[in-house]
Design a protein around this motif. Structure first.
Motif, PDB file in Angstrom:
ATOM      1  N   ARG A  79       0.815  -1.231   0.000  1.00 54.35           N
ATOM      2  CA  ARG A  79       0.000   0.000   0.000  1.00 54.35           C
ATOM      3  C   ARG A  79       0.841   1.270   0.000  1.00 54.35           C
ATOM      4  N   GLY A  80       2.118   1.147   0.289  1.00 54.37           N
ATOM      5  CA  GLY A  80       2.973   2.328   0.350  1.00 54.37           C
ATOM      6  C   GLY A  80       2.662   3.220   1.534  1.00 54.37           C
ATOM      7  N   THR A  81       2.168   2.608   2.630  1.00 53.67           N
ATOM      8  CA  THR A  81       1.834   3.348   3.841  1.00 53.67           C
ATOM      9  C   THR A  81       2.443   2.640   5.041  1.00 53.67           C
ATOM     10  N   PHE A  82       2.329   3.272   6.171  1.00 56.48           N
ATOM     11  CA  PHE A  82       2.778   2.694   7.429  1.00 56.48           C
ATOM     12  C   PHE A  82       1.542   2.190   8.172  1.00 56.48           C
ATOM     13  N   ALA A  83       1.476   0.894   8.373  1.00 55.02           N
ATOM     14  CA  ALA A  83       0.355   0.295   9.096  1.00 55.02           C
ATOM     15  C   ALA A  83       0.739   0.156  10.562  1.00 55.02           C
ATOM     16  N   SER A  84      -0.226   0.400  11.438  1.00 51.87           N
ATOM     17  CA  SER A  84       0.065   0.248  12.860  1.00 51.87           C
ATOM     18  C   SER A  84      -1.093  -0.437  13.560  1.00 51.87           C
ATOM     19  N   THR A  85      -0.770  -0.955  14.726  1.00 53.07           N
ATOM     20  CA  THR A  85      -1.776  -1.525  15.607  1.00 53.07           C
ATOM     21  C   THR A  85      -1.591  -0.873  16.970  1.00 53.07           C
ATOM     22  N   VAL A  86      -2.713  -0.411  17.541  1.00 53.74           N
ATOM     23  CA  VAL A  86      -2.699   0.270  18.833  1.00 53.74           C
ATOM     24  C   VAL A  86      -3.374  -0.632  19.869  1.00 53.74           C
ATOM     25  N   TYR A  87      -2.690  -0.812  20.986  1.00 54.81           N
ATOM     26  CA  TYR A  87      -3.200  -1.554  22.135  1.00 54.81           C
ATOM     27  C   TYR A  87      -3.387  -0.527  23.250  1.00 54.81           C
ATOM     28  N   SER A  88      -4.623  -0.334  23.684  1.00 53.13           N
ATOM     29  CA  SER A  88      -4.914   0.765  24.598  1.00 53.13           C
ATOM     30  C   SER A  88      -5.750   0.313  25.782  1.00 53.13           C
ATOM     31  N   ASN A  89      -5.630   1.049  26.880  1.00 50.94           N
ATOM     32  CA  ASN A  89      -6.486   0.797  28.035  1.00 50.94           C
ATOM     33  C   ASN A  89      -7.919   1.269  27.789  1.00 50.94           C
ATOM     34  N   MET A  90      -8.181   1.847  26.615  1.00 56.17           N
ATOM     35  CA  MET A  90      -9.513   2.354  26.287  1.00 56.17           C
ATOM     36  C   MET A  90     -10.294   1.415  25.371  1.00 56.17           C
ATOM     37  N   SER A  91      -9.668   0.305  24.941  1.00 53.54           N
ATOM     38  CA  SER A  91     -10.334  -0.597  24.009  1.00 53.54           C
ATOM     39  C   SER A  91      -9.957  -2.046  24.303  1.00 53.54           C
ATOM     40  N   PRO A  92     -10.926  -2.951  24.322  1.00 56.38           N
ATOM     41  CA  PRO A  92     -10.594  -4.363  24.525  1.00 56.38           C
ATOM     42  C   PRO A  92     -10.023  -5.017  23.259  1.00 56.38           C
ATOM     43  N   GLN A  93     -10.099  -4.310  22.122  1.00 56.91           N
ATOM     44  CA  GLN A  93      -9.598  -4.828  20.849  1.00 56.91           C
ATOM     45  C   GLN A  93      -8.401  -4.013  20.379  1.00 56.91           C
ATOM     46  N   PRO A  94      -7.409  -4.651  19.748  1.00 53.15           N
ATOM     47  CA  PRO A  94      -6.339  -3.883  19.099  1.00 53.15           C
ATOM     48  C   PRO A  94      -6.954  -3.072  17.954  1.00 53.15           C
ATOM     49  N   LEU A  95      -6.481  -1.862  17.762  1.00 51.47           N
ATOM     50  CA  LEU A  95      -7.052  -0.957  16.769  1.00 51.47           C
ATOM     51  C   LEU A  95      -6.089  -0.729  15.608  1.00 51.47           C
ATOM     52  N   PRO A  96      -6.569  -0.873  14.361  1.00 52.12           N
ATOM     53  CA  PRO A  96      -5.704  -0.668  13.193  1.00 52.12           C
ATOM     54  C   PRO A  96      -5.683   0.806  12.769  1.00 52.12           C
ATOM     55  N   TYR A  97      -4.498   1.346  12.624  1.00 46.32           N
ATOM     56  CA  TYR A  97      -4.306   2.718  12.159  1.00 46.32           C
ATOM     57  C   TYR A  97      -3.433   2.675  10.911  1.00 46.32           C
ATOM     58  N   THR A  98      -3.500   3.737  10.122  1.00 52.07           N
ATOM     59  CA  THR A  98      -2.643   3.899   8.951  1.00 52.07           C
ATOM     60  C   THR A  98      -1.977   5.262   9.020  1.00 52.07           C
ATOM     61  N   TRP A  99      -0.668   5.260   8.836  1.00 51.93           N
ATOM     62  CA  TRP A  99       0.118   6.494   8.828  1.00 51.93           C
ATOM     63  C   TRP A  99       0.559   6.796   7.405  1.00 51.93           C
ATOM     64  N   GLN A 100       0.597   8.080   7.085  1.00 50.77           N
ATOM     65  CA  GLN A 100       1.230   8.556   5.862  1.00 50.77           C
ATOM     66  C   GLN A 100       2.188   9.660   6.269  1.00 50.77           C
ATOM     67  N   VAL A 101       3.428   9.543   5.831  1.00 52.27           N
ATOM     68  CA  VAL A 101       4.441  10.543   6.133  1.00 52.27           C
ATOM     69  C   VAL A 101       4.927  11.095   4.805  1.00 52.27           C
ATOM     70  N   ASP A 102       4.695  12.382   4.604  1.00 54.47           N
ATOM     71  CA  ASP A 102       5.058  13.040   3.354  1.00 54.47           C
ATOM     72  C   ASP A 102       5.844  14.303   3.688  1.00 54.47           C
ATOM     73  N   GLY A 103       7.176  14.191   3.653  1.00 52.98           N
ATOM     74  CA  GLY A 103       8.005  15.333   4.019  1.00 52.98           C
ATOM     75  C   GLY A 103       7.763  15.727   5.459  1.00 52.98           C
ATOM     76  N   GLU A 104       7.305  16.947   5.669  1.00 52.03           N
ATOM     77  CA  GLU A 104       7.038  17.464   7.014  1.00 52.03           C
ATOM     78  C   GLU A 104       5.647  17.098   7.526  1.00 52.03           C
TER      79      GLU A 104
END
Length: 155
Positions: A79-104
């Motif tokens: 996909r040409g993106t940064f995929a992440s998974t977040v584990y939080s005290n606010m959710s019983p499920q891991p949450l999928p996020y997508t990052w895009q970094v373009d210069g600044e």
């Protein structure tokens, strides 16, 4: 290298775009329209051994509520993106996020169940960053709260 030696994989070169995050950051912000700062905390980023994944550990006092999460970010070559998974005290499920970094510029999105929001931010010349989370069109604004956040490197 001998004929029988196994070649170890190396991190994708795109991961170098995340190097600027490594370290500890103080975080501060406020709800859109609020009078004064009501979000404070700290984020620490470090490369996991091998350099394939960036770990973020963040603790925030968000309107008096403690948010503590661990995020693992890697590169999705297809996909040409940064995929992440977040584990939080606010959710019983891991949450999928997508990052895009373009210069600044940094864009982070989450669209999972009732969570449907996007962070848009940018680094400044002095090394700090700022941006804001906004509910995506049609998202439940009682779950996806609009707020601004800035960060300054501590170490």
């Amino acid at each position: 290298m001998t004929e029988n030696a196994m070649a170890l994989p190396t991190p994708h070169p795109e991961l170098k775009r995340l190097d600027r995050f490594a370290g500890t950051w103080s975080m501060a912000g406020d709800l859109v329209g609020a009078d004064g700062e009501n979000i404070k905390g700290q984020a620490t980023f470090r490369w996991l051994p091998g350099g394939f994944f960036l770990e973020q550990h963040i603790t925030l006092d968000f309107l008096g509520m403690t948010i503590d999460s661990l995020e693992i970010v890697g590169y999705d070559e297809q996909r040409g993106t940064f995929a992440s998974t977040v584990y939080s005290n606010m959710s019983p499920q891991p949450l999928p996020y997508t990052w895009q970094v373009d210069g600044e510029n940094l864009t982070i999105t989450v669209s999972y169940g009732p969570l449907d929001a996007t962070f848009r931010g940018a680094f400044r010349d002095d090394g700090t960053f700022s941006g804001g989370w906004r509910a995506n069109p049609g998202a439940d604004e009682t779950v996806n709260i609009d707020y601004d956040l800035s960060g300054q490197r501590l170490a």
